[in-house]
Design a protein around this motif. Structure first.
Motif, PDB file in Angstrom:
ATOM      1  N   LEU A  82      -1.605  10.256   4.329  1.00 48.80           N
ATOM      2  CA  LEU A  82      -1.549   9.860   2.928  1.00 48.80           C
ATOM      3  C   LEU A  82      -1.942  10.979   1.974  1.00 48.80           C
ATOM      4  O   LEU A  82      -1.456  11.017   0.837  1.00 48.80           O
ATOM      5  CB  LEU A  82      -2.461   8.642   2.684  1.00 48.80           C
ATOM      6  N   LYS A  83      -2.830  11.850   2.437  1.00 48.50           N
ATOM      7  CA  LYS A  83      -3.404  12.889   1.577  1.00 48.50           C
ATOM      8  C   LYS A  83      -4.224  12.219   0.472  1.00 48.50           C
ATOM      9  O   LYS A  83      -4.292  10.999   0.359  1.00 48.50           O
ATOM     10  CB  LYS A  83      -2.319  13.786   0.974  1.00 48.50           C
ATOM     11  N   ASP A  84      -4.871  13.012  -0.357  1.00 44.95           N
ATOM     12  CA  ASP A  84      -5.684  12.464  -1.443  1.00 44.95           C
ATOM     13  C   ASP A  84      -4.816  11.720  -2.461  1.00 44.95           C
ATOM     14  O   ASP A  84      -5.175  10.661  -2.957  1.00 44.95           O
ATOM     15  CB  ASP A  84      -6.456  13.590  -2.142  1.00 44.95           C
ATOM     16  N   SER A  85      -3.663  12.286  -2.778  1.00 48.19           N
ATOM     17  CA  SER A  85      -2.792  11.674  -3.781  1.00 48.19           C
ATOM     18  C   SER A  85      -2.227  10.346  -3.288  1.00 48.19           C
ATOM     19  O   SER A  85      -2.120   9.383  -4.054  1.00 48.19           O
ATOM     20  CB  SER A  85      -1.644  12.626  -4.133  1.00 48.19           C
ATOM     21  N   GLY A  86      -1.883  10.252  -2.008  1.00 47.60           N
ATOM     22  CA  GLY A  86      -1.353   9.003  -1.469  1.00 47.60           C
ATOM     23  C   GLY A  86      -2.386   7.903  -1.439  1.00 47.60           C
ATOM     24  O   GLY A  86      -2.095   6.747  -1.787  1.00 47.60           O
ATOM     25  N   THR A  87      -3.604   8.244  -1.037  1.00 47.98           N
ATOM     26  CA  THR A  87      -4.688   7.259  -1.027  1.00 47.98           C
ATOM     27  C   THR A  87      -4.987   6.775  -2.442  1.00 47.98           C
ATOM     28  O   THR A  87      -5.231   5.582  -2.670  1.00 47.98           O
ATOM     29  CB  THR A  87      -5.957   7.871  -0.413  1.00 47.98           C
ATOM     30  N   LEU A  88      -4.955   7.698  -3.400  1.00 48.97           N
ATOM     31  CA  LEU A  88      -5.197   7.333  -4.798  1.00 48.97           C
ATOM     32  C   LEU A  88      -4.114   6.396  -5.316  1.00 48.97           C
ATOM     33  O   LEU A  88      -4.397   5.413  -6.011  1.00 48.97           O
ATOM     34  CB  LEU A  88      -5.257   8.605  -5.651  1.00 48.97           C
ATOM     35  N   LEU A  89      -2.866   6.671  -4.953  1.00 45.45           N
ATOM     36  CA  LEU A  89      -1.756   5.823  -5.385  1.00 45.45           C
ATOM     37  C   LEU A  89      -1.891   4.414  -4.833  1.00 45.45           C
ATOM     38  O   LEU A  89      -1.694   3.425  -5.555  1.00 45.45           O
ATOM     39  CB  LEU A  89      -0.429   6.443  -4.945  1.00 45.45           C
ATOM     40  N   VAL A  90      -2.239   4.305  -3.548  1.00 51.13           N
ATOM     41  CA  VAL A  90      -2.407   2.991  -2.924  1.00 51.13           C
ATOM     42  C   VAL A  90      -3.519   2.211  -3.614  1.00 51.13           C
ATOM     43  O   VAL A  90      -3.404   1.001  -3.856  1.00 51.13           O
ATOM     44  CB  VAL A  90      -2.703   3.144  -1.420  1.00 51.13           C
ATOM     45  N   SER A  91      -4.615   2.882  -3.965  1.00 55.17           N
ATOM     46  CA  SER A  91      -5.730   2.224  -4.640  1.00 55.17           C
ATOM     47  C   SER A  91      -5.318   1.690  -6.003  1.00 55.17           C
ATOM     48  O   SER A  91      -5.716   0.595  -6.402  1.00 55.17           O
ATOM     49  CB  SER A  91      -6.905   3.193  -4.792  1.00 55.17           C
ATOM     50  N   ARG A  92      -4.503   2.483  -6.727  1.00 56.40           N
ATOM     51  CA  ARG A  92      -4.067   2.048  -8.059  1.00 56.40           C
ATOM     52  C   ARG A  92      -3.146   0.835  -7.967  1.00 56.40           C
ATOM     53  O   ARG A  92      -3.244  -0.109  -8.754  1.00 56.40           O
ATOM     54  CB  ARG A  92      -3.357   3.201  -8.782  1.00 56.40           C
ATOM     55  N   ILE A  93      -2.222   0.851  -7.004  1.00 57.62           N
ATOM     56  CA  ILE A  93      -1.326  -0.293  -6.817  1.00 57.62           C
ATOM     57  C   ILE A  93      -2.120  -1.537  -6.424  1.00 57.62           C
ATOM     58  O   ILE A  93      -1.866  -2.646  -6.915  1.00 57.62           O
ATOM     59  CB  ILE A  93      -0.262   0.027  -5.745  1.00 57.62           C
ATOM     60  N   ALA A  94      -3.109  -1.360  -5.553  1.00 60.60           N
ATOM     61  CA  ALA A  94      -3.963  -2.481  -5.159  1.00 60.60           C
ATOM     62  C   ALA A  94      -4.705  -3.035  -6.365  1.00 60.60           C
ATOM     63  O   ALA A  94      -4.875  -4.252  -6.504  1.00 60.60           O
ATOM     64  CB  ALA A  94      -4.950  -2.030  -4.090  1.00 60.60           C
ATOM     65  N   GLY A  95      -5.153  -2.160  -7.255  1.00 63.96           N
ATOM     66  CA  GLY A  95      -5.849  -2.611  -8.457  1.00 63.96           C
ATOM     67  C   GLY A  95      -4.952  -3.441  -9.352  1.00 63.96           C
ATOM     68  O   GLY A  95      -5.383  -4.452  -9.926  1.00 63.96           O
TER      69      GLY A  95
END
Length: 205
Positions: free
Chosen positions: A171-184
């Motif tokens: 996922l890398k840092d950017s992928g993990t961040l994107l998943v967190s935002r979508i979850a939010g």
């Protein structure tokens, strides 16, 4: 199949708890908390955190009703409070407040129990959501659906932490961040729905 399992309730419970407990979002936090551990210690920490979180969730699912009765709290009030709590968690996910782990890196003691097991995994949002689902359960298929949803979410949490290094590399840092935002975003929608249901229930009452 419907006589054994309420599929709609199972999907609702699983998706809600998955979004709240956020298995992909636990990867960077877990890595930060276990950065000084060996591979074996990290695997043991993942197991301990899941057991603690599962125990807390099941405990509130079983005895939450008794607590509500003692406090004379109604289901609409619980739904409203749950919606507000979930909305707060969603805002933290969307604004990135949960991405700052500097305070966690200096945590002493068994981090698998606190703060990882609780309150990061089994936090207020997950507890309230589980209690709301339990309040709505009236038949055996409902209980099977909720139980299966809770177990599968915890399995996803364990797998995400057990293979955190591999997931983070993909996922890398950017992928993990994107998943967190979508979850939010999804969590915010669920929170608004809970609040709307609570208001309608109060209006009917």
């Amino acid at each position: 199949m419907s006589s054994v399992l309420d599929v709609q309730l199972f999907i609702s419970a699983f998706v809600t708890l998955f979004v709240i407990m956020d298995p992909p979002g636990t990867v960077p936090i877990f890595l930060a908390l276990t950065s000084s551990m060996t591979r074996q210690q990290r695997a043991r920490a993942a197991r301990q955190a899941i057991l603690v979180a599962f125990g807390v969730i099941v405990g509130f699912a079983l005895f939450g009703q008794s607590v509500l009765n003692y406090l004379h709290v109604s289901l609409p009030a619980l739904q409203g409070a749950g919606g507000l709590l979930l909305l707060l968690v969603a805002m933290e996910l969307l604004t990135g407040k949960l991405d700052n782990n500097e305070a966690l890196e200096g945590t002493q003691g068994n981090v698998a129990l606190v703060p990882l097991g609780t309150p990061l995994l089994a936090g207020p949002g997950a507890i309230v959501a589980t209690m709301v689902f339990v309040q709505q359960a009236t038949e055996p298929p409902d209980w099977v659906a909720i139980s299966l949803g809770v177990v599968l979410v915890h399995i996803c949490l364990y797998l995400s932490m057990r293979f955190a290094n591999a997931i983070h590399r993909v996922l890398k840092d950017s992928g993990t961040l994107l998943v967190s935002r979508i979850a939010g975003l999804l969590l915010a929608a669920i929170a608004v729905q809970l609040l709307a249901d609570a208001v309608l229930a109060f209006a009917r009452g």
